[in-house]
Every structure is written in C-alpha cells, then in structure tokens.
Design a protein around this motif. Structure first.
Motif, PDB file in Angstrom:
ATOM      1  N   GLN A  80      27.516  95.805  68.696  1.00 32.83           N
ATOM      2  CA  GLN A  80      27.292  95.507  70.074  1.00 32.83           C
ATOM      3  C   GLN A  80      28.072  94.069  70.097  1.00 32.83           C
ATOM      4  O   GLN A  80      27.789  93.131  69.303  1.00 32.83           O
ATOM      5  CB  GLN A  80      26.230  95.413  70.677  1.00 32.83           C
ATOM      6  N   VAL A  81      28.481  93.413  71.198  1.00 33.29           N
ATOM      7  CA  VAL A  81      29.049  92.086  71.575  1.00 33.29           C
ATOM      8  C   VAL A  81      28.192  91.727  72.743  1.00 33.29           C
ATOM      9  O   VAL A  81      27.932  92.406  73.880  1.00 33.29           O
ATOM     10  CB  VAL A  81      30.549  92.166  71.595  1.00 33.29           C
ATOM     11  N   THR A  82      27.826  90.443  72.747  1.00 31.24           N
ATOM     12  CA  THR A  82      27.382  89.807  73.926  1.00 31.24           C
ATOM     13  C   THR A  82      28.237  88.346  74.204  1.00 31.24           C
ATOM     14  O   THR A  82      28.345  87.920  73.174  1.00 31.24           O
ATOM     15  CB  THR A  82      25.691  89.482  73.904  1.00 31.24           C
ATOM     16  N   VAL A  83      28.429  88.155  75.336  1.00 36.00           N
ATOM     17  CA  VAL A  83      28.850  86.844  75.854  1.00 36.00           C
ATOM     18  C   VAL A  83      27.954  85.943  76.759  1.00 36.00           C
ATOM     19  O   VAL A  83      27.125  86.762  77.293  1.00 36.00           O
ATOM     20  CB  VAL A  83      30.373  87.083  76.311  1.00 36.00           C
ATOM     21  N   GLY A  84      28.116  84.789  76.635  1.00 38.60           N
ATOM     22  CA  GLY A  84      27.110  83.860  77.276  1.00 38.60           C
ATOM     23  C   GLY A  84      26.949  82.695  76.568  1.00 38.60           C
ATOM     24  O   GLY A  84      26.771  82.721  75.192  1.00 38.60           O
ATOM     25  N   VAL A  85      26.752  81.694  77.128  1.00 41.33           N
ATOM     26  CA  VAL A  85      26.263  80.460  76.453  1.00 41.33           C
ATOM     27  C   VAL A  85      24.782  80.447  75.739  1.00 41.33           C
ATOM     28  O   VAL A  85      24.138  80.827  76.520  1.00 41.33           O
ATOM     29  CB  VAL A  85      26.402  79.227  77.349  1.00 41.33           C
ATOM     30  N   TYR A  86      24.614  80.217  74.485  1.00 45.15           N
ATOM     31  CA  TYR A  86      23.253  80.166  74.168  1.00 45.15           C
ATOM     32  C   TYR A  86      22.277  79.439  74.785  1.00 45.15           C
ATOM     33  O   TYR A  86      22.355  78.165  75.640  1.00 45.15           O
ATOM     34  CB  TYR A  86      23.446  79.226  72.759  1.00 45.15           C
ATOM     35  N   GLY A  87      21.089  79.987  74.916  1.00 48.98           N
ATOM     36  CA  GLY A  87      20.153  79.433  75.912  1.00 48.98           C
ATOM     37  C   GLY A  87      20.213  79.972  77.393  1.00 48.98           C
ATOM     38  O   GLY A  87      19.241  79.612  78.035  1.00 48.98           O
ATOM     39  N   GLY A 141      24.181  94.049  58.155  1.00 49.67           N
ATOM     40  CA  GLY A 141      22.712  93.460  58.636  1.00 49.67           C
ATOM     41  C   GLY A 141      22.953  92.671  60.026  1.00 49.67           C
ATOM     42  O   GLY A 141      21.994  92.319  60.595  1.00 49.67           O
ATOM     43  N   ILE A 142      24.078  92.791  60.596  1.00 46.96           N
ATOM     44  CA  ILE A 142      24.406  92.022  61.872  1.00 46.96           C
ATOM     45  C   ILE A 142      24.781  93.304  62.886  1.00 46.96           C
ATOM     46  O   ILE A 142      25.795  93.402  62.877  1.00 46.96           O
ATOM     47  CB  ILE A 142      25.392  90.901  61.982  1.00 46.96           C
ATOM     48  N   LEU A 143      23.906  93.646  63.685  1.00 46.74           N
ATOM     49  CA  LEU A 143      24.090  94.687  64.514  1.00 46.74           C
ATOM     50  C   LEU A 143      24.811  94.189  65.909  1.00 46.74           C
ATOM     51  O   LEU A 143      25.651  94.801  66.599  1.00 46.74           O
ATOM     52  CB  LEU A 143      22.723  95.754  64.852  1.00 46.74           C
ATOM     53  N   LYS A 144      23.942  93.059  66.369  1.00 45.09           N
ATOM     54  CA  LYS A 144      24.512  92.743  67.668  1.00 45.09           C
ATOM     55  C   LYS A 144      25.317  91.507  67.577  1.00 45.09           C
ATOM     56  O   LYS A 144      24.345  90.440  66.998  1.00 45.09           O
ATOM     57  CB  LYS A 144      23.092  92.486  68.542  1.00 45.09           C
ATOM     58  N   ILE A 145      26.502  91.232  67.735  1.00 52.06           N
ATOM     59  CA  ILE A 145      27.293  90.078  67.827  1.00 52.06           C
ATOM     60  C   ILE A 145      27.162  89.165  68.939  1.00 52.06           C
ATOM     61  O   ILE A 145      27.865  89.421  69.759  1.00 52.06           O
ATOM     62  CB  ILE A 145      28.750  90.445  67.342  1.00 52.06           C
ATOM     63  N   ARG A 146      26.112  88.277  69.000  1.00 56.09           N
ATOM     64  CA  ARG A 146      25.974  87.373  70.176  1.00 56.09           C
ATOM     65  C   ARG A 146      26.785  86.206  70.040  1.00 56.09           C
ATOM     66  O   ARG A 146      26.600  85.194  69.177  1.00 56.09           O
ATOM     67  CB  ARG A 146      24.532  86.870  70.228  1.00 56.09           C
ATOM     68  N   ILE A 147      28.010  86.233  70.900  1.00 57.38           N
ATOM     69  CA  ILE A 147      29.003  85.081  70.798  1.00 57.38           C
ATOM     70  C   ILE A 147      28.288  83.569  70.836  1.00 57.38           C
ATOM     71  O   ILE A 147      28.767  82.820  70.123  1.00 57.38           O
ATOM     72  CB  ILE A 147      30.185  85.154  71.531  1.00 57.38           C
ATOM     73  N   GLY A 148      27.580  83.426  71.992  1.00 54.01           N
ATOM     74  CA  GLY A 148      26.867  82.135  72.075  1.00 54.01           C
ATOM     75  C   GLY A 148      26.041  81.770  70.998  1.00 54.01           C
ATOM     76  O   GLY A 148      26.116  80.676  70.688  1.00 54.01           O
ATOM     77  N   TRP A 149      25.384  82.778  70.482  1.00 53.48           N
ATOM     78  CA  TRP A 149      24.622  82.475  69.248  1.00 53.48           C
ATOM     79  C   TRP A 149      25.403  82.180  67.848  1.00 53.48           C
ATOM     80  O   TRP A 149      24.879  81.283  66.952  1.00 53.48           O
ATOM     81  CB  TRP A 149      23.650  83.519  69.018  1.00 53.48           C
ATOM     82  N   ALA A 204      20.544  82.507  64.021  1.00 53.69           N
ATOM     83  CA  ALA A 204      21.555  82.448  65.118  1.00 53.69           C
ATOM     84  C   ALA A 204      22.631  83.381  64.827  1.00 53.69           C
ATOM     85  O   ALA A 204      22.972  83.851  65.761  1.00 53.69           O
ATOM     86  CB  ALA A 204      22.155  81.059  64.900  1.00 53.69           C
ATOM     87  N   LEU A 205      22.934  84.116  63.720  1.00 54.54           N
ATOM     88  CA  LEU A 205      23.714  85.216  63.270  1.00 54.54           C
ATOM     89  C   LEU A 205      23.209  86.523  63.536  1.00 54.54           C
ATOM     90  O   LEU A 205      23.835  87.740  63.633  1.00 54.54           O
ATOM     91  CB  LEU A 205      24.385  85.154  62.030  1.00 54.54           C
ATOM     92  N   ASN A 206      21.607  86.420  63.862  1.00 54.44           N
ATOM     93  CA  ASN A 206      21.190  87.822  63.918  1.00 54.44           C
ATOM     94  C   ASN A 206      21.157  88.560  62.825  1.00 54.44           C
ATOM     95  O   ASN A 206      21.314  89.896  62.960  1.00 54.44           O
ATOM     96  CB  ASN A 206      21.635  88.531  65.366  1.00 54.44           C
ATOM     97  N   ARG A 207      21.186  88.121  61.619  1.00 54.70           N
ATOM     98  CA  ARG A 207      21.446  88.961  60.472  1.00 54.70           C
ATOM     99  C   ARG A 207      20.140  89.334  60.079  1.00 54.70           C
ATOM    100  O   ARG A 207      18.957  88.562  59.803  1.00 54.70           O
ATOM    101  CB  ARG A 207      22.203  88.255  59.258  1.00 54.70           C
TER     102      ARG A 207
END
Length: 364
Positions: A80-87, A141-149, A204-207
């Motif tokens: 999965q991908v999420t977009v948004g600024v960290y925090g 090991g990274i299921l959700k790629i959170r771009i801001g993170w 931060a990489l959600n690994r």
C-alpha cells in the motif's frame, strides 16, 4: 523588491508571496506571474538551485510523468502507499488512481505543511516504483510505504551524512541515491549507527521482521479482549473469524493499528515488544491474557524499570524523555529486551495473564 533583487532564492520567495497573495493571473511588467515563475524554474535548474525549482514547481502544481503508473506498480507488488507530510494526516492509496486524482491529492495534502515536499513525494513515488519493479527485495518487510515517513527516514540519513543540508536542496538524482542508501543500509546492521538511529530508520521505513504479522496473530489468539496500541484496539473477534493468519487484510489491519504511533523510534520499540510478548507466549502455551493487552503499558513499565536502574548506576533523575532507552541495544546484558521481558512477566504475575495449568516453569 522583485525588480531590485538579483538572487534566485530571494526572487523565489518574493514570487511565492505575490503568487499566494495575488493569484496566478497577476501581471508584472507586462508578464504574468506564472510566466516569471516558469523562467525562474529554468534559471534555477541551470544553477542547480533545486530548492527553488521544487518550490516554484509546487506552487504551479506541476507533476512528474508516470506518477499514477508508478503507484500501480507499487500496488501490484502487494504494497500500500500513503501520501502526506510526516506528522500530519495521510491518505492511503490501495487501488490504482487517475493522474488527475493523484495530482489533486498530493497538493491538497502536502501544500499546507511543506510546499517543496509536494514535489519530493512525487520524486519518491517515481523512484520507489522503479526500484520495486527491479529490486523488490529492498522492500522486504515493508507492507505500507508511507511516503511522508520515507522522507523522514531520508532526513535521518541526511543528518548523519551532511550536516546543515536540507533534503529539498538535493538534486533529483541525489534524492534517488539517498532513497537507495536508506533502503540498503536499513537491511544490514551497520556499525556506523547507534541503536537510536537504527530504530529511527527502521520505524520510519515501517520495516518489520519476516514473521511479525504471524506473531501478532498468535498473540491475538491468546487475547480474548484484544490488543491495544496508542488507544487503538485490535479486537480478537470478529478479526480471527473473518480473516486468516496469512492473508493480506490481517497484515494491513496490524499496520493500521501501528500507524497510530507518531514517533518512528517508539514504533520500532513497539515492534520489538510484540516479538517479546510472542516469544513469552510460545514458551508458555498454556497462558492467555484475561484482559486487553495494553502494549503501551508494557513499554511504559519497562522504561520505568530502565530508569530505576539508570538512577542507581548513573544518578540520573527520572525523566519523560525516552531517548536513552531508545539508544540502548536490544540484545545485550541490560538491553531493552531484558526490560520488556521483565515487564511482560510482571503483567503476567499481576493477573493480566492467566494459565490453563499451574505449570509456569518455562517462564525465564
């Protein structure tokens, strides 16, 4: 001011103010402000002022080519991908989207908090799409790629390598290299990193470890009242009856729970805590929890014990800052795993766990 200013960076800031105050149809000396901004982008590119290029491009809502196909490539790999600024708030992309929708989403969710990041996140989506197609192992090991993170992870890396340099100052090619460096170094233990830095990057990489979601499932089987993380409750039912251990939806549900955590290092400590609880339950198969498992409470009690020992050895007063705890290796004599294990045992003895039999000899 604009007429009397020669510097590219100063001009960029003035154009930003004029554009935001007067709008895209504002004219200066017979030329639209958007035309002046386009010229400045070209000029900044020649002088390699990448921060200016990104700022002006974001204000003009420019998007890179192949953005939506890159998202699709990531999704096809089971991520999965999420977009948004960290925090700040994030938007999850779990199915292919149109270029127009993606453009609107990125600018809507990034511009209020970090203008240049609206462009950096596009660069990362493009880079991750290419990497995951050619080197998918980098994302194990990274299921959700959170771009801001991911941006946050790259800033951690930049702080180690280049003091005083900002991410938006890097060239597009340097951004790609930084992305690869973060993913590669995250996969190997490096002597160059402190435990804190490693946890910040991992978090931060959600690994997560290879069998992490299976272990959470095993814990949930022993917790009739569910698992609680950062105020979020993952219930035992109907979760176990609606899903299976190995299906993607369960893993995504666990990620949804972990996404409530706002600090990367704390997220990683949480992952380690799950591994400790799972190990304790494996060694004591007759044990079950008789109330919701509060994972934050387990960490808090481990931290309390850590501070008590620190006070005895170094004379430190109790404090809320967990940095020293985060900077302690897990698997050493007085490592975090020891304190987490002790906290789990204390919860066991305080009645949060019960045993089908009286055999507790496997608790160590």
């Amino acid at each position: 001011m604009l007429k009397s200013t020669d510097g590219i960076i100063s001009q960029s800031q003035i154009l930003k103010v004029l554009f935001q105050r007067e709008g895209a149809n504002f004219w200066i000396e017979g030329e639209s402000i958007t035309s002046k901004m386009e010229h400045l982008i070209h000029q900044a590119g020649l002088y390699k002022e990448w921060s200016v290029v990104r700022l002006q491009s974001a204000l003009l809502r420019k998007t890179v080519d192949s953005l939506a196909p890159s998202v699709t490539t990531i999704l096809v790999r089971g991520k999965q991908v999420t977009v948004g600024v960290y925090g700040h708030e994030e938007e999850v992309l779990d199915k292919p989207v149109s270029p127009g929708y993606l453009q609107e989403l990125i600018f809507k969710i990034c511009l209020p908090y970090n203008i240049q990041e609206a462009v950096i996140q596009q660069e990362l989506i493009l880079g991750i799409g290419k990497l995951i197609a050619t080197t998918p192992d980098l994302f194990d090991g990274i299921l959700k790629i959170r771009i801001g993170w991911f941006v946050r992870a790259m800033r951690f890396e930049l702080d180690l390598d280049e003091e005083g340099l900002e991410l938006h100052d890097l060239s597009p090619n340097d951004i790609k290299c930084m992305l690869i460096a973060v993913l590669v170094r995250n996969m190997v233990d490096s002597d160059m990193r402190t435990p804190l830095q490693k946890r910040q990057l991992d978090g931060a990489l959600n690994r997560v470890p290879k069998d992490f979601y299976d272990r959470v499932w095993s814990i949930l089987e022993k917790t009739p009242y569910g698992i609680k993380v950062a105020g979020y409750l993952l219930p035992q039912q109907p979760t176990l009856s609606d899903m299976t251990m190995y299906e993607l939806n369960f893993s995504l549900l666990v990620e949804q729970m972990l996404s409530k955590i706002v600090d990367p290092a704390y997220r990683q400590i949480m992952v380690e805590t799950f591994m400790v609880v799972s190990t304790m339950l494996e060694r004591n198969p007759e044990a079950t929890f008789d109330q919701a498992v509060n994972m934050d409470k387990i960490i808090a009690e481990a931290f309390e014990e850590f501070q008590r020992d620190l006070s005895k050895s170094e004379g430190h007063e109790k404090q809320d800052d967990m940095t020293k705890f985060f900077n302690t290796p897990p698997n050493v004599r007085n490592g975090t795993s020891r304190y987490l294990t002790k906290s789990v045992i204390n919860n066991l003895l305080d009645g949060e766990m019960k045993f089908v039999s009286d055999d507790m000899c496997s608790v160590t």
